[in-house]
Every structure is written in structure tokens, then in C-alpha cells.
Design a protein around this motif. Structure first.
Motif, PDB file in Angstrom:
ATOM      1  N   ALA A 150       0.834  -1.203   0.000  1.00 39.05           N
ATOM      2  CA  ALA A 150       0.000   0.000   0.000  1.00 39.05           C
ATOM      3  C   ALA A 150       0.863   1.246   0.000  1.00 39.05           C
ATOM      4  N   THR A 157      -4.135   3.056   3.524  1.00 42.86           N
ATOM      5  CA  THR A 157      -5.504   3.119   4.048  1.00 42.86           C
ATOM      6  C   THR A 157      -5.980   1.702   4.329  1.00 42.86           C
ATOM      7  N   PRO A 158      -7.013   1.558   5.148  1.00 43.24           N
ATOM      8  CA  PRO A 158      -7.548   0.204   5.364  1.00 43.24           C
ATOM      9  C   PRO A 158      -7.939  -0.482   4.058  1.00 43.24           C
ATOM     10  N   GLU A 159      -8.505   0.270   3.144  1.00 41.01           N
ATOM     11  CA  GLU A 159      -8.939  -0.315   1.875  1.00 41.01           C
ATOM     12  C   GLU A 159      -7.732  -0.800   1.058  1.00 41.01           C
ATOM     13  N   ALA A 160      -6.656   0.006   1.042  1.00 42.05           N
ATOM     14  CA  ALA A 160      -5.470  -0.375   0.272  1.00 42.05           C
ATOM     15  C   ALA A 160      -4.775  -1.580   0.887  1.00 42.05           C
ATOM     16  N   GLU A 162      -6.240  -3.920   2.769  1.00 42.57           N
ATOM     17  CA  GLU A 162      -7.098  -5.093   2.562  1.00 42.57           C
ATOM     18  C   GLU A 162      -6.965  -5.636   1.153  1.00 42.57           C
ATOM     19  N   ALA A 163      -6.818  -4.749   0.180  1.00 44.90           N
ATOM     20  CA  ALA A 163      -6.687  -5.180  -1.212  1.00 44.90           C
ATOM     21  C   ALA A 163      -5.369  -5.895  -1.472  1.00 44.90           C
ATOM     22  N   ALA A 168      -7.287 -11.336  -0.475  1.00 41.89           N
ATOM     23  CA  ALA A 168      -8.024 -10.243  -1.115  1.00 41.89           C
ATOM     24  C   ALA A 168      -9.140 -10.715  -2.039  1.00 41.89           C
ATOM     25  N   PRO A 172     -15.328 -11.985   2.542  1.00 41.96           N
ATOM     26  CA  PRO A 172     -14.951 -11.602   3.900  1.00 41.96           C
ATOM     27  C   PRO A 172     -15.113 -12.792   4.854  1.00 41.96           C
ATOM     28  N   TRP A 191      -6.318  -9.507  10.710  1.00 43.03           N
ATOM     29  CA  TRP A 191      -7.047  -8.431  10.016  1.00 43.03           C
ATOM     30  C   TRP A 191      -8.435  -8.915   9.620  1.00 43.03           C
ATOM     31  N   GLN A 192      -8.478 -10.095   9.018  1.00 45.33           N
ATOM     32  CA  GLN A 192      -9.731 -10.627   8.486  1.00 45.33           C
ATOM     33  C   GLN A 192     -10.743 -10.919   9.593  1.00 45.33           C
ATOM     34  N   TYR A 227     -21.471  -5.283  13.737  1.00 45.67           N
ATOM     35  CA  TYR A 227     -20.413  -4.482  13.114  1.00 45.67           C
ATOM     36  C   TYR A 227     -20.246  -3.121  13.803  1.00 45.67           C
TER      37      TYR A 227
END
Length: 230
Positions: A150, A157-160, A162-163, A168, A172, A191-192, A227
Motif C-alpha cells: 500500500a 488506508t484500510p482499503e489499500a 485489505e486489497a 483479497a 470476507p 485483520w480478516q 459491526y
């Protein structure tokens, strides 16, 4: 009950397969026999995953910390892994199971790497259950690698992150099961598992059956996933 907008059934289940050694010790058998019986339990879970409609099953087969075990036990585990791949690959192909590896499997011996890559290629086009096997895997290492990727594109970022994780392309994580009565994550899918449901059971891994998996899935379906909300 499932949370609002959430399906009751799990899509992705992960298992920390714990208790092979204790299973063997209770029966005054070599640890290698416990590992052999553990492989039989893996076969039951792969079949059960398909029967229960799971999209993905992730199993913790060999961690980055397992290198600390005695050389003889590591050798036994590598031999079992090779036998499992050679004996079960055709069943995976026939039953539309797609094999995936998370972790750095290329650290293994060349003959093991060759077998793994052959199995990955043979099942790459399958569209049924995805079986992700964690080999030479540690979640802290995975997160560090993902963060580095990332950072290389300038987006920590969290999104980057996670990808860039090994998982990936997978659904989930819904449910994480640990057998043998131990209640910890042991550096697995940290993380997952942020919002996964956790399920701990006293059954030693070689004794874990499709019925036990069904009980875990039923318990998952009865939980309300918030969540962080109300």
C-alpha cells in the motif's frame, strides 16, 4: 439471528486445526499419527464445506512459528503435505474445488513447491469451494507485507491494505473456528477476523467431524452481527 441485511449462512469459514499432538499423546501414539488423523479431518471439512454451501474454507496448516518445532516433526508434516496433495488432487478437480495458498509457500523445499504449484494450476479454473491453505503463514507478516504494498502506491488506508492481503480475492471472513479448547488466534487472520464470529470448541482436531462443523455453522446463523452498531 442474522443482523439486518446479513445472510444467515456463512460464506467463508476459517479453522485453526489444533490438537493433533494431544490426540496422539492421549492414545500413546507418535505425534505423526495425530497429524495423519488430522489430514483425514481436513478431507471431511472440504467435503462438508461443499455440502453446507460454503464459498470458501481457510485452514491453518503451517505457521511461520512452526519452523521452531523439532526437525523430525517438520519432516513428517512436509511428507504428509505431499501425500495429501498427491492423493487428493484428483478429488479436488472432480469436485470443482479451487486450491489457494496464503503465506510464503516458496520457502519450502523445491519438490514441495513444485507439487503445490501443479495443484494450483490444475484447480485454477474450478468454480466451487475455494480451499485456502495457510502455509508458512503468519498474519502479522501478511499485514506488514500488505502495508508495504500500500505504501508503494502511496495509499496506506484500510482499503489499500485489505486489497493487498493474501485473502483479497476471497469473501470476507464470517466465522473462525478453533478446536482443542485453546482460546486464542495464534497470529491467524488477525485483520480478516476484525468482525468475524469466533467459535471455540473442546474437540481435538482429529475428532472434528462434519457434524461439529454443522453445529458451528448453526451457532453462527443464530448470532446477530452488529459491526459496531446497535
Amino acid at each position: 439471528m442474522a443482523g439486518e441485511g446479513e445472510p444467515a449462512g456463512a460464506r467463508h469459514v476459517a479453522i485453526i486445526m489444533d490438537g493433533n499432538g494431544r490426540w496422539a499423546k492421549k492414545r500413546r501414539l507418535p505425534r505423526a499419527v495425530g497429524h495423519q488423523r488430522g489430514v483425514e479431518a481436513v478431507r471431511r471439512m472440504v467435503r462438508g464445506a461443499a455440502d453446507f454451501g460454503l464459498e470458501a474454507l481457510t485452514i491453518y496448516a503451517f505457521s511461520t512459528e512452526n519452523w521452531r518445532r523439532p526437525d523430525e516433526e517438520i519432516s513428517d508434516l512436509m511428507s504428509l503435505m505431499k501425500k495429501f496433495i498427491m492423493s487428493d488432487l484428483e478429488e479436488f478437480v472432480e469436485n470443482n474445488v479451487r486450491l489457494k495458498i496464503i503465506g510464503d509457500y516458496k520457502a519450502f523445499a523445491p519438490d514441495v513447491v513444485e507439487l503445490i504449484e501443479h495443484a494450483l494450476a490444475r484447480t485454477a479454473d474450478n468454480t466451487g469451494v475455494m480451499l485456502a491453505v495457510a502455509l508458512n503463514y503468519g498474519s502479522q507478516d501478511e499485514i506488514a507485507r500488505a502495508a508495504a504494498k500500500a505504501a508503494a502506491i502511496g495509499a496506506i488506508t484500510p482499503e489499500a491494505i485489505e486489497a493487498a492481503l493474501d485473502t483479497a480475492e476471497m469473501p470476507p471472513l464470517d466465522l473462525l473456528i478453533r478446536t482443542s479448547g485453546e482460546v486464542r488466534l495464534s497470529n491467524f487472520l488477525l485483520w480478516q477476523a476484525a468482525y468475524a464470529e469466533l467459535y471455540f470448541v473442546d474437540v481435538l482436531w482429529p475428532d472434528f467431524t462434519a457434524d461439529h462443523l454443522k453445529e458451528a455453522l448453526d451457532a453462527f446463523a443464530a448470532r446477530e452481527r452488529r459491526y459496531g452498531g446497535r
